[in-house]
Design an enzyme around this catalytic site. Structure first.
Site, PDB file in Angstrom:
ATOM      1  N   ASP A  67       0.818  -1.209   0.000  1.00 38.08           N
ATOM      2  CA  ASP A  67       0.000   0.000   0.000  1.00 38.08           C
ATOM      3  C   ASP A  67       0.855   1.265   0.000  1.00 38.08           C
ATOM      4  O   ASP A  67       2.080   1.210   0.193  1.00 38.08           O
ATOM      5  CB  ASP A  67      -0.950   0.008   1.214  1.00 38.08           C
ATOM      6  CG  ASP A  67      -0.319  -0.506   2.499  1.00 38.08           C
ATOM      7  OD1 ASP A  67       0.929  -0.455   2.612  1.00 38.08           O
ATOM      8  OD2 ASP A  67      -1.035  -0.955   3.386  1.00 38.08           O
ATOM      9  N   ASN A 136      -7.197  -2.756  14.379  1.00 38.67           N
ATOM     10  CA  ASN A 136      -8.609  -3.007  14.067  1.00 38.67           C
ATOM     11  C   ASN A 136      -8.789  -4.226  13.158  1.00 38.67           C
ATOM     12  O   ASN A 136      -9.866  -4.462  12.644  1.00 38.67           O
ATOM     13  CB  ASN A 136      -9.225  -1.761  13.396  1.00 38.67           C
ATOM     14  CG  ASN A 136      -8.561  -1.442  12.056  1.00 38.67           C
ATOM     15  OD1 ASN A 136      -7.661  -2.149  11.607  1.00 38.67           O
ATOM     16  ND2 ASN A 136      -9.012  -0.389  11.399  1.00 38.67           N
ATOM     17  N   HIS A 138      -7.148  -4.746  10.266  1.00 36.39           N
ATOM     18  CA  HIS A 138      -6.925  -4.548   8.827  1.00 36.39           C
ATOM     19  C   HIS A 138      -5.654  -5.258   8.358  1.00 36.39           C
ATOM     20  O   HIS A 138      -4.728  -5.471   9.134  1.00 36.39           O
ATOM     21  CB  HIS A 138      -6.917  -3.054   8.441  1.00 36.39           C
ATOM     22  CG  HIS A 138      -5.727  -2.252   8.856  1.00 36.39           C
ATOM     23  ND1 HIS A 138      -5.783  -0.903   9.121  1.00 36.39           N
ATOM     24  CD2 HIS A 138      -4.421  -2.587   9.048  1.00 36.39           C
ATOM     25  CE1 HIS A 138      -4.583  -0.464   9.435  1.00 36.39           C
ATOM     26  NE2 HIS A 138      -3.748  -1.454   9.401  1.00 36.39           N
ATOM     27  N   GLU A 143      -9.764  -1.907   5.443  1.00 29.91           N
ATOM     28  CA  GLU A 143     -10.319  -1.572   6.741  1.00 29.91           C
ATOM     29  C   GLU A 143     -11.601  -2.372   6.989  1.00 29.91           C
ATOM     30  O   GLU A 143     -12.220  -2.864   6.033  1.00 29.91           O
ATOM     31  CB  GLU A 143     -10.644  -0.072   6.791  1.00 29.91           C
ATOM     32  CG  GLU A 143      -9.443   0.840   6.535  1.00 29.91           C
ATOM     33  CD  GLU A 143      -8.491   0.945   7.718  1.00 29.91           C
ATOM     34  OE1 GLU A 143      -8.392  -0.002   8.521  1.00 29.91           O
ATOM     35  OE2 GLU A 143      -7.811   1.976   7.840  1.00 29.91           O
TER      36      GLU A 143
HETATM   37  C1  F6R Z   1       1.527  -1.364   6.124  1.00 31.26           C
HETATM   38  C2  F6R Z   1       0.205  -1.991   6.207  1.00 31.26           C
HETATM   39  C3  F6R Z   1      -0.564  -2.014   7.489  1.00 31.26           C
HETATM   40  C4  F6R Z   1       0.317  -2.338   8.711  1.00 31.26           C
HETATM   41  C5  F6R Z   1      -0.526  -2.339   9.989  1.00 31.26           C
HETATM   42  C6  F6R Z   1       0.326  -2.594  11.222  1.00 31.26           C
HETATM   43  O1  F6R Z   1       2.050  -1.465   4.829  1.00 31.26           O
HETATM   44  O2  F6R Z   1      -0.287  -2.462   5.233  1.00 31.26           O
HETATM   45  O3  F6R Z   1      -1.588  -2.976   7.386  1.00 31.26           O
HETATM   46  O4  F6R Z   1       0.905  -3.584   8.534  1.00 31.26           O
HETATM   47  O5  F6R Z   1      -1.181  -1.106  10.123  1.00 31.26           O
HETATM   48  O6  F6R Z   1       1.218  -1.531  11.395  1.00 31.26           O
HETATM   49  P1  F6R Z   1       2.360  -1.581  12.510  1.00 31.26           P
HETATM   50  O7  F6R Z   1       3.294  -2.646  12.097  1.00 31.26           O
HETATM   51  O8  F6R Z   1       2.989  -0.209  12.466  1.00 31.26           O
HETATM   52  O9  F6R Z   1       1.663  -1.884  13.807  1.00 31.26           O
END
Ligand code: F6R
Length: 245
Positions: A67, A136, A138, A143
């Protein structure tokens, strides 16, 4: 699903790097799907060390990032492109033309999404997708919602994601509201998936993903339907699991 409970973040990072390295050694032309965020930083550090100390080569590896924020220029310190070069690509021997990251500044974002999905197909699909997990539930920026989006698309970030990611920005107002993300279909089409989670903040989402009903309200729960998923988590992230692992 294979679930591995590591003792701490360092062990998650080592085990995750070992999985990636094993694949790249077996298939030097492997196609990897990669996440950003805090969780994979230790994995990237270990892979850089393996590149320096034991000659692990990424020369023929192709990567697709999950992403990118909409509206941040590639040299913006908070863009995921910047993160990937700073934390990984600048330190290994990957070829620039083999790096793929959605362009969140594209004039036609819808076309950018179609092109990105087509690039994944032209590369023969993704061999191993590494995922972090949102508080959450995702994965990528898919989301919680009333459906599972299929392909790469533009998405509006959840308020809870904006709050969680504000730690990287000067103020919460600077966190972009939109992102381009691979869809749930793009993720489910990957041949292998490695899901990483560390810390108490992930415990509820891990329980939902691994033990809860499969629902788009907790997008990671769809991984229960994938034939080759390994989950590596620490004891904090595993603390709400009820069935034991
Ligand atoms: C990042 C992504 C998100 C993160 C998720 C966890 O490229 O796709 O899904 O993997 O938000 O983020 P952290 O590792 O910062 O807790």
């Amino acid at each position: 699903m294979k679930i591995i409970v590591a003792s701490d973040y360092d062990e998650i990072s080592r085990l995750a790097a070992d999985r990636v390295a094993e694949l790249v050694r077996q298939d030097p032309g492997a196609v990897l799907g990669l996440p950003t965020g805090s969780t994979p930083l230790g994995m990237y550090r270990n892979l850089i060390r393996m590149h320096r100390e034991s000659g692990l080569s990424f020369k023929n590896v192709t990567t697709f990032n999950l992403d990118e924020y909409v509206g941040l220029s590639p040299d913006d310190e908070n863009s995921y492109r910047y993160y990937m070069y700073q934390n990984f690509f600048n330190h290994i021997d990957i070829q620039k033309q083999n790096i793929n990251i959605p362009d969140g500044t594209a004039e036609d974002l819808e076309q950018e999404c179609v092109d990105y999905e087509n690039k994944i197909l032209s590369a023969g699909g993704i061999d191993l997708m590494v995922l972090g997990l949102g508080n959450n539930g995702h994965i990528g920026f898919n989301e919680p919602s009333d459906h599972f989006p299929n392909a790469t698309h533009v998405t509006e970030l959840d308020d809870s994601t904006i709050q969680a990611n504000a730690r990287f920005f000067e103020s919460i107002d600077q966190v972009p509201r939109y992102a381009i993300t691979m869809g749930i279909g793009s993720i489910m089409r990957c041949r292998k998936i490695l899901l990483l989670a560390s810390g108490n903040a992930k415990a509820r989402a891990i329980r939902g993903a691994l033990e809860g009903p499969v629902t788009p309200l907790l997008p990671a729960s769809i991984l229960q339907f994938h034939p080759d998923v390994t989950v590596i988590l620490d004891t904090d992230a595993a603390s709400e699991l009820t069935r034991g692992v």
